[in-house]
Each structure stands twice: as C-alpha cells, then as structure tokens.
Design a protein around this motif. Structure first.
Motif: not given
Length: 112
Positions: A1-4, A6-8, A75, A79
C-alpha cells in the motif's frame, strides 16, 4: 500500500525525480559536494557518514533535496528499496545499499 506522502504527489516532470535520486545516489569522486557550503552548514560528518558507511542522515537528505518533498522522496526510495531506515542510534538515519562499496571476499565473515 502507498503511504499518504506517496498518494499526495503526482510527478509530471520525471527529470526532477531522477535529479533528486541522483543527488543522493552518486559517486563522491565524480560529483563531490561543495565543501565550503557543507562546512558552513555543519554537515561534514553527515557527508562522511554517507560516503564511508552508506548512511544518510535526515539533515543531509534535506540539504540535497533543498527541503522539497523530503517525506515523499524518503517514502519513494524506501518503496523502491533504494534506502532502508537505520534505527540503531538516536538519530534518524537511512542505509543506502547502492553506496556500499565494500565487496564481500569471504574473509572475516564470522564463519569457519
């Protein structure tokens, strides 16, 4: 799962990403840091640790990344397995395996 972190972030300029990664994963003999600036910032030990033990402090990473998107880059590198948190002391530090330059030769390996 991606971290916050990475998602942003959406990277629309891949060269920026390559520049950020290569500012850490680099050959010190070909691409040295500006010694006067490193001295003025008090990062001499951080640079030595980076190139002699492949350990990057948070301070040196913030310096090379100009305090831009540090959490995202940390991050991402984690990853992609380009770095790993190194939590054996009180300081926030990261092992960067590609900077390790010692080759295993079978001697002093702790086995007989």
């Amino acid at each position: 799962t991606s971290t916050e972190a990475l998602k942003s972030i959406v990277t629309i300029n891949p060269q920026w990403l390559i520049n950020c990664l290569s500012s850490v994963i680099r050959d010190a003999s070909l691409h040295p840091f500006e010694i006067d600036e490193i001295h003025n910032l008090g990062l001499e030990k951080d640079v030595e640790l980076l190139f002699h033990q492949a350990l990057a402090s948070r301070d040196i990473l913030e310096y090379v990344w100009k305090n831009e998107q540090v959490d995202f880059l940390l991050n991402l590198m984690e990853r992609l397995m380009l770095l790993s948190p190194w939590g054996f002391d009180k300081n926030e530090c990261y092992l960067i395996p590609s900077l390790l330059n010692e080759k295993f030769n079978g001697q002093n390996s702790g086995t007989r």
